[in-house]
Design a protein around this motif. Sequence first.
Motif, PDB file in Angstrom:
ATOM      1  N   UNK A 128       0.828  -1.207   0.000  1.00  0.00           N
ATOM      2  CA  UNK A 128       0.000   0.000   0.000  1.00  0.00           C
ATOM      3  C   UNK A 128       0.864   1.260   0.000  1.00  0.00           C
ATOM      4  N   UNK A 129       0.333   2.324  -0.563  1.00  0.00           N
ATOM      5  CA  UNK A 129       1.035   3.607  -0.611  1.00  0.00           C
ATOM      6  C   UNK A 129       0.532   4.512   0.516  1.00  0.00           C
ATOM      7  N   UNK A 130       1.475   5.168   1.170  1.00  0.00           N
ATOM      8  CA  UNK A 130       1.166   6.059   2.289  1.00  0.00           C
ATOM      9  C   UNK A 130       1.556   7.480   1.897  1.00  0.00           C
ATOM     10  N   UNK A 131       0.724   8.446   2.287  1.00  0.00           N
ATOM     11  CA  UNK A 131       0.984   9.836   1.942  1.00  0.00           C
ATOM     12  C   UNK A 131       2.138  10.369   2.789  1.00  0.00           C
ATOM     13  N   UNK A 132       3.169  10.826   2.125  1.00  0.00           N
ATOM     14  CA  UNK A 132       4.357  11.327   2.815  1.00  0.00           C
ATOM     15  C   UNK A 132       4.246  12.808   3.144  1.00  0.00           C
ATOM     16  N   UNK A 133       3.677  13.577   2.205  1.00  0.00           N
ATOM     17  CA  UNK A 133       3.498  15.007   2.474  1.00  0.00           C
ATOM     18  C   UNK A 133       2.334  15.537   1.654  1.00  0.00           C
ATOM     19  N   UNK A 134       1.742  16.613   2.140  1.00  0.00           N
ATOM     20  CA  UNK A 134       0.635  17.279   1.452  1.00  0.00           C
ATOM     21  C   UNK A 134       1.008  18.753   1.303  1.00  0.00           C
ATOM     22  N   UNK A 135       1.051  19.208   0.044  1.00  0.00           N
ATOM     23  CA  UNK A 135       1.363  20.602  -0.241  1.00  0.00           C
ATOM     24  C   UNK A 135       0.235  21.198  -1.080  1.00  0.00           C
ATOM     25  N   UNK A 136      -0.245  22.356  -0.682  1.00  0.00           N
ATOM     26  CA  UNK A 136      -1.353  23.017  -1.368  1.00  0.00           C
ATOM     27  C   UNK A 136      -0.861  24.370  -1.881  1.00  0.00           C
ATOM     28  N   UNK A 137      -1.054  24.624  -3.178  1.00  0.00           N
ATOM     29  CA  UNK A 137      -0.651  25.884  -3.821  1.00  0.00           C
ATOM     30  C   UNK A 137      -1.909  26.602  -4.298  1.00  0.00           C
ATOM     31  N   UNK A 138      -2.527  27.418  -3.473  1.00  0.00           N
ATOM     32  CA  UNK A 138      -3.797  28.057  -3.841  1.00  0.00           C
ATOM     33  C   UNK A 138      -3.688  29.050  -4.998  1.00  0.00           C
ATOM     34  N   UNK A 139      -2.500  29.670  -5.194  1.00  0.00           N
ATOM     35  CA  UNK A 139      -2.371  30.683  -6.241  1.00  0.00           C
ATOM     36  C   UNK A 139      -1.625  30.167  -7.465  1.00  0.00           C
ATOM     37  N   UNK A 140      -1.606  28.848  -7.639  1.00  0.00           N
ATOM     38  CA  UNK A 140      -0.920  28.267  -8.787  1.00  0.00           C
ATOM     39  C   UNK A 140      -1.674  28.607 -10.069  1.00  0.00           C
ATOM     40  N   UNK A 141      -0.943  28.941 -11.124  1.00  0.00           N
ATOM     41  CA  UNK A 141      -1.528  29.168 -12.441  1.00  0.00           C
ATOM     42  C   UNK A 141      -0.988  28.128 -13.411  1.00  0.00           C
ATOM     43  N   UNK A 142      -1.804  27.773 -14.394  1.00  0.00           N
ATOM     44  CA  UNK A 142      -1.419  26.742 -15.356  1.00  0.00           C
ATOM     45  C   UNK A 142      -0.122  27.134 -16.064  1.00  0.00           C
ATOM     46  N   UNK A 143       0.848  26.248 -16.050  1.00  0.00           N
ATOM     47  CA  UNK A 143       2.147  26.521 -16.648  1.00  0.00           C
ATOM     48  C   UNK A 143       3.105  27.211 -15.714  1.00  0.00           C
ATOM     49  N   UNK A 144       2.664  27.509 -14.502  1.00  0.00           N
ATOM     50  CA  UNK A 144       3.525  28.180 -13.538  1.00  0.00           C
ATOM     51  C   UNK A 144       4.427  27.202 -12.814  1.00  0.00           C
ATOM     52  N   UNK A 145       5.134  27.694 -11.833  1.00  0.00           N
ATOM     53  CA  UNK A 145       6.042  26.854 -11.047  1.00  0.00           C
ATOM     54  C   UNK A 145       5.446  26.625  -9.671  1.00  0.00           C
ATOM     55  N   UNK A 146       5.791  25.466  -9.095  1.00  0.00           N
ATOM     56  CA  UNK A 146       5.286  25.121  -7.770  1.00  0.00           C
ATOM     57  C   UNK A 146       6.233  25.666  -6.713  1.00  0.00           C
ATOM     58  N   UNK A 147       6.074  26.924  -6.399  1.00  0.00           N
ATOM     59  CA  UNK A 147       6.864  27.507  -5.318  1.00  0.00           C
ATOM     60  C   UNK A 147       6.075  28.638  -4.695  1.00  0.00           C
ATOM     61  N   UNK A 148       6.521  29.099  -3.570  1.00  0.00           N
ATOM     62  CA  UNK A 148       5.853  30.184  -2.877  1.00  0.00           C
ATOM     63  C   UNK A 148       6.724  30.676  -1.747  1.00  0.00           C
ATOM     64  N   UNK A 149       6.557  31.919  -1.412  1.00  0.00           N
ATOM     65  CA  UNK A 149       7.415  32.503  -0.386  1.00  0.00           C
ATOM     66  C   UNK A 149       6.849  32.337   1.011  1.00  0.00           C
ATOM     67  N   UNK A 150       5.539  32.081   1.090  1.00  0.00           N
ATOM     68  CA  UNK A 150       4.895  32.000   2.404  1.00  0.00           C
ATOM     69  C   UNK A 150       4.304  30.606   2.583  1.00  0.00           C
ATOM     70  N   UNK A 151       4.769  29.903   3.591  1.00  0.00           N
ATOM     71  CA  UNK A 151       4.289  28.549   3.856  1.00  0.00           C
ATOM     72  C   UNK A 151       3.724  28.479   5.267  1.00  0.00           C
ATOM     73  N   UNK A 152       2.509  28.008   5.376  1.00  0.00           N
ATOM     74  CA  UNK A 152       1.859  27.826   6.674  1.00  0.00           C
ATOM     75  C   UNK A 152       1.490  26.354   6.803  1.00  0.00           C
ATOM     76  N   UNK A 153       1.840  25.735   7.920  1.00  0.00           N
ATOM     77  CA  UNK A 153       1.517  24.335   8.160  1.00  0.00           C
ATOM     78  C   UNK A 153       0.300  24.234   9.078  1.00  0.00           C
ATOM     79  N   UNK A 154      -0.686  23.497   8.623  1.00  0.00           N
ATOM     80  CA  UNK A 154      -1.862  23.214   9.430  1.00  0.00           C
ATOM     81  C   UNK A 154      -2.119  21.722   9.359  1.00  0.00           C
ATOM     82  N   UNK A 155      -2.092  21.060  10.489  1.00  0.00           N
ATOM     83  CA  UNK A 155      -2.277  19.596  10.556  1.00  0.00           C
ATOM     84  C   UNK A 155      -1.358  18.897   9.556  1.00  0.00           C
TER      85      UNK A 155
END
Length: 203
Positions: A128-155
Amino acid sequence: RLENKGYFFTQVENDVKEGRKFASITYLLKLGEPYRIAQFVWEGDSSALAEEIKRNMGKSLLTKGQRFDLDLLKQERERIDEALKMLGYYNFNPDLLIFEADTNTYEDRQLDLFLRLKSNVPEKALHPYVIRKVEVFPDYTYGGTLNGSDTVYIRQKAIIQNEMVFKPHLLEPYVLFQVGQRYNPQLSRLSSNRLSNIGNFRF
């Protein structure tokens, strides 16, 4: 077609009547009683995957006395596959299961049906596969890069955005995955639907 529906050892005859330009064919089918399931047995080893299948057999679509039906066997394989997917077996698929029928034990058109894993099951399908990490990019645009300057961890979920598009504590409940949880495709679909219902995401 008849064998797929449990009518083994049937006789099919045909009679052709020829005309000047056309011919007609009449088929005569000599059917006996269909073969029925005397017992349905899961033949598994002691692996974790086999034990998961064994625990799920109580929900089987196949029961004693049921007419042999190839379509139902296919449905049973798909049912087991779906149940395993919910338990994190991401790389499993129905073709890794094989049925075998034994008609030699009984004389009254009954058969024993056996289900087992094929001998060449890939290693990655066994675990079985287990989730190692969860990252959410709310302001991602199609063709953009997955990065951000502000990271907040919740649960243990990382909400990553350059600008405050969503308040992290309001967005986090929409993502149903949890770190350490087995991957579940139903949670994936539900998370996508919930995020889509917000109205800010097009795809």
